[in-house]
Design a protein around this motif. Sequence first.
Motif, PDB file in Angstrom:
ATOM      1  N   GLU A  20      14.144   7.899  53.073  1.00 13.08           N
ATOM      2  CA  GLU A  20      14.025   6.578  53.677  1.00 13.08           C
ATOM      3  C   GLU A  20      12.635   5.998  53.466  1.00 13.08           C
ATOM      4  OE1 GLU A  20      14.721   6.749  57.907  1.00 13.08           O
ATOM      5  OE2 GLU A  20      13.143   8.225  58.257  1.00 13.08           O
ATOM      6  N   LEU A  21      12.613   4.664  53.390  1.00  9.61           N
ATOM      7  CA  LEU A  21      11.355   3.948  53.232  1.00  9.61           C
ATOM      8  C   LEU A  21      10.626   3.906  54.572  1.00  9.61           C
ATOM      9  CD1 LEU A  21       9.424   2.109  51.613  1.00  9.61           C
ATOM     10  CD2 LEU A  21      10.922   0.191  52.200  1.00  9.61           C
ATOM     11  N   VAL A  22       9.380   4.339  54.572  1.00  9.47           N
ATOM     12  CA  VAL A  22       8.578   4.376  55.793  1.00  9.47           C
ATOM     13  C   VAL A  22       7.663   3.162  55.897  1.00  9.47           C
ATOM     14  CG1 VAL A  22       6.812   5.667  57.058  1.00  9.47           C
ATOM     15  CG2 VAL A  22       8.648   6.887  55.860  1.00  9.47           C
ATOM     16  N   ALA A  23       6.975   2.835  54.818  1.00 10.80           N
ATOM     17  CA  ALA A  23       6.017   1.738  54.843  1.00 10.80           C
ATOM     18  C   ALA A  23       5.723   1.295  53.423  1.00 10.80           C
ATOM     19  CB  ALA A  23       4.721   2.170  55.525  1.00 10.80           C
ATOM     20  N   SER A  24       5.344   0.030  53.278  1.00 11.72           N
ATOM     21  CA  SER A  24       4.953  -0.493  51.977  1.00 11.72           C
ATOM     22  C   SER A  24       3.800  -1.452  52.142  1.00 11.72           C
ATOM     23  CB  SER A  24       6.132  -1.179  51.286  1.00 11.72           C
ATOM     24  OG  SER A  24       6.597  -2.252  52.067  1.00 11.72           O
ATOM     25  N   ILE A  25       3.057  -1.669  51.045  1.00  7.61           N
ATOM     26  CA  ILE A  25       1.866  -2.511  51.092  1.00  7.61           C
ATOM     27  C   ILE A  25       1.725  -3.267  49.787  1.00  7.61           C
ATOM     28  CG2 ILE A  25       0.365  -0.603  50.324  1.00  7.61           C
ATOM     29  CD1 ILE A  25      -1.806  -1.791  52.217  1.00  7.61           C
ATOM     30  N   VAL A  69       9.392  15.698  54.190  1.00 10.31           N
ATOM     31  CA  VAL A  69       8.523  15.638  53.016  1.00 10.31           C
ATOM     32  C   VAL A  69       8.246  14.164  52.759  1.00 10.31           C
ATOM     33  CG1 VAL A  69       8.241  16.183  50.576  1.00 10.31           C
ATOM     34  CG2 VAL A  69       9.511  17.742  52.070  1.00 10.31           C
ATOM     35  N   TYR A  70       6.977  13.839  52.618  1.00 18.27           N
ATOM     36  CA  TYR A  70       6.549  12.455  52.415  1.00 18.27           C
ATOM     37  C   TYR A  70       6.166  12.244  50.952  1.00 18.27           C
ATOM     38  CZ  TYR A  70       6.619  11.521  57.407  1.00 18.27           C
ATOM     39  OH  TYR A  70       7.028  11.311  58.710  1.00 18.27           O
ATOM     40  N   TYR A  71       6.636  11.126  50.409  1.00 19.95           N
ATOM     41  CA  TYR A  71       6.404  10.786  49.004  1.00 19.95           C
ATOM     42  C   TYR A  71       5.831   9.377  48.909  1.00 19.95           C
ATOM     43  CZ  TYR A  71       9.993  14.405  48.257  1.00 19.95           C
ATOM     44  OH  TYR A  71      10.728  15.568  48.264  1.00 19.95           O
ATOM     45  N   CYS A  72       4.981   9.151  47.920  1.00 20.44           N
ATOM     46  CA  CYS A  72       4.603   7.775  47.630  1.00 20.44           C
ATOM     47  C   CYS A  72       5.354   7.322  46.375  1.00 20.44           C
ATOM     48  CB  CYS A  72       3.097   7.614  47.475  1.00 20.44           C
ATOM     49  SG  CYS A  72       2.390   8.384  46.026  1.00 20.44           S
ATOM     50  N   LYS A  73       5.435   6.010  46.228  1.00 25.14           N
ATOM     51  CA  LYS A  73       6.209   5.452  45.116  1.00 25.14           C
ATOM     52  C   LYS A  73       5.656   4.105  44.734  1.00 25.14           C
ATOM     53  CE  LYS A  73      11.025   4.489  43.797  1.00 25.14           C
ATOM     54  NZ  LYS A  73      10.835   3.103  43.361  1.00 25.14           N
ATOM     55  N   ARG A  74       5.654   3.841  43.452  1.00 24.38           N
ATOM     56  CA  ARG A  74       5.267   2.526  42.947  1.00 24.38           C
ATOM     57  C   ARG A  74       6.492   1.632  42.886  1.00 24.38           C
ATOM     58  NH1 ARG A  74       4.386   0.967  36.842  1.00 24.38           N
ATOM     59  NH2 ARG A  74       6.459   0.122  37.271  1.00 24.38           N
ATOM     60  N   TRP A  75       6.331   0.372  43.288  1.00 22.17           N
ATOM     61  CA  TRP A  75       7.432  -0.578  43.200  1.00 22.17           C
ATOM     62  C   TRP A  75       7.905  -0.680  41.759  1.00 22.17           C
ATOM     63  CZ3 TRP A  75       8.402  -5.020  40.496  1.00 22.17           C
ATOM     64  CH2 TRP A  75       9.529  -5.765  40.920  1.00 22.17           C
ATOM     65  N   GLY A  76       9.208  -0.670  41.563  1.00 19.61           N
ATOM     66  CA  GLY A  76       9.767  -0.873  40.233  1.00 19.61           C
ATOM     67  C   GLY A  76       9.848   0.380  39.384  1.00 19.61           C
ATOM     68  N   SER A  77       9.405   1.500  39.922  1.00 17.86           N
ATOM     69  CA  SER A  77       9.464   2.758  39.176  1.00 17.86           C
ATOM     70  C   SER A  77      10.445   3.717  39.833  1.00 17.86           C
ATOM     71  CB  SER A  77       8.082   3.399  39.150  1.00 17.86           C
ATOM     72  OG  SER A  77       8.149   4.730  38.681  1.00 17.86           O
ATOM     73  N   ASP A 129       3.049  -3.272  44.407  1.00 18.73           N
ATOM     74  CA  ASP A 129       3.258  -2.776  45.761  1.00 18.73           C
ATOM     75  C   ASP A 129       3.375  -1.260  45.686  1.00 18.73           C
ATOM     76  OD1 ASP A 129       5.487  -5.269  47.287  1.00 18.73           O
ATOM     77  OD2 ASP A 129       3.559  -5.469  46.236  1.00 18.73           O
ATOM     78  N   MET A 130       2.910  -0.608  46.741  1.00 19.84           N
ATOM     79  CA  MET A 130       3.051   0.834  46.864  1.00 19.84           C
ATOM     80  C   MET A 130       3.760   1.144  48.187  1.00 19.84           C
ATOM     81  SD  MET A 130       1.788   2.224  44.130  1.00 19.84           S
ATOM     82  CE  MET A 130       1.722   3.949  44.648  1.00 19.84           C
ATOM     83  N   SER A 131       4.490   2.251  48.191  1.00 16.93           N
ATOM     84  CA  SER A 131       5.270   2.595  49.379  1.00 16.93           C
ATOM     85  C   SER A 131       5.165   4.077  49.687  1.00 16.93           C
ATOM     86  CB  SER A 131       6.750   2.254  49.162  1.00 16.93           C
ATOM     87  OG  SER A 131       6.934   0.885  48.915  1.00 16.93           O
ATOM     88  N   TRP A 132       5.427   4.399  50.945  1.00 14.41           N
ATOM     89  CA  TRP A 132       5.627   5.781  51.377  1.00 14.41           C
ATOM     90  C   TRP A 132       7.087   5.920  51.803  1.00 14.41           C
ATOM     91  CZ3 TRP A 132       2.477   9.874  50.895  1.00 14.41           C
ATOM     92  CH2 TRP A 132       1.120   9.639  50.668  1.00 14.41           C
ATOM     93  N   TYR A 133       7.700   7.006  51.357  1.00 13.92           N
ATOM     94  CA  TYR A 133       9.049   7.383  51.757  1.00 13.92           C
ATOM     95  C   TYR A 133       8.981   8.761  52.405  1.00 13.92           C
ATOM     96  CZ  TYR A 133      11.225   3.750  48.819  1.00 13.92           C
ATOM     97  OH  TYR A 133      11.634   2.556  48.269  1.00 13.92           O
ATOM     98  N   ASN A 178       4.695  -3.524  55.600  1.00 11.05           N
ATOM     99  CA  ASN A 178       5.961  -3.475  56.336  1.00 11.05           C
ATOM    100  C   ASN A 178       6.229  -2.037  56.724  1.00 11.05           C
ATOM    101  OD1 ASN A 178       7.300  -6.237  56.252  1.00 11.05           O
ATOM    102  ND2 ASN A 178       6.717  -5.948  54.122  1.00 11.05           N
ATOM    103  N   TYR A 179       6.933  -1.868  57.850  1.00 13.83           N
ATOM    104  CA  TYR A 179       7.159  -0.522  58.378  1.00 13.83           C
ATOM    105  C   TYR A 179       8.597  -0.326  58.836  1.00 13.83           C
ATOM    106  CZ  TYR A 179       2.076  -0.338  58.630  1.00 13.83           C
ATOM    107  OH  TYR A 179       0.731  -0.351  58.309  1.00 13.83           O
ATOM    108  N   LEU A 180       9.033   0.916  58.736  1.00 13.77           N
ATOM    109  CA  LEU A 180      10.269   1.353  59.363  1.00 13.77           C
ATOM    110  C   LEU A 180      10.107   1.159  60.872  1.00 13.77           C
ATOM    111  CD1 LEU A 180      12.965   3.008  58.863  1.00 13.77           C
ATOM    112  CD2 LEU A 180      11.574   5.052  59.302  1.00 13.77           C
ATOM    113  N   ASP A 181      11.161   0.670  61.529  1.00 12.87           N
ATOM    114  CA  ASP A 181      11.037   0.369  62.962  1.00 12.87           C
ATOM    115  C   ASP A 181      10.536   1.565  63.773  1.00 12.87           C
ATOM    116  OD1 ASP A 181      13.835  -1.968  63.373  1.00 12.87           O
ATOM    117  OD2 ASP A 181      11.766  -2.246  62.698  1.00 12.87           O
ATOM    118  N   SER A 182      10.996   2.747  63.440  1.00 14.05           N
ATOM    119  CA  SER A 182      10.677   3.919  64.257  1.00 14.05           C
ATOM    120  C   SER A 182       9.223   4.369  64.139  1.00 14.05           C
ATOM    121  CB  SER A 182      11.604   5.080  63.908  1.00 14.05           C
ATOM    122  OG  SER A 182      11.440   5.458  62.554  1.00 14.05           O
TER     123      SER A 182
END
Length: 114
Positions: free
Chosen positions: A46-51, A93-101, A33-37, A59-63
Amino acid sequence: QIQLVESGGGLVQPGGSLRLSCVASGFTFTRYDMSWYRQAPGKERELVASITPKRGASNYLDSVKGRFTISRDNTKNTVYLQMDSLKPEDTAVYYCKRWGSNGWGQGTQVTVSS
């Protein structure tokens, strides 16, 4: 070694759009899974979205629901964040992140202002 390189940020007026990209390397992209924070000044990250990696379930942050879309191209080891109808409160500032890292890229600045 995991590397994540974000790009695509900038200054945009309220109501505008931006598309962020994150190129990943150092691991098997299709397994995770990958995510944007995002992190705004003075606030927690905060977590914005993941795939998910294969089905692309998201999945997305409600806002941001209905305004942001996360996607990925497994042939390019890249995850995207399409941001539409941007608001000043999306400034961060937007960051991406790998699940588990625990590793983070350098991030990309998004500023929404008139």
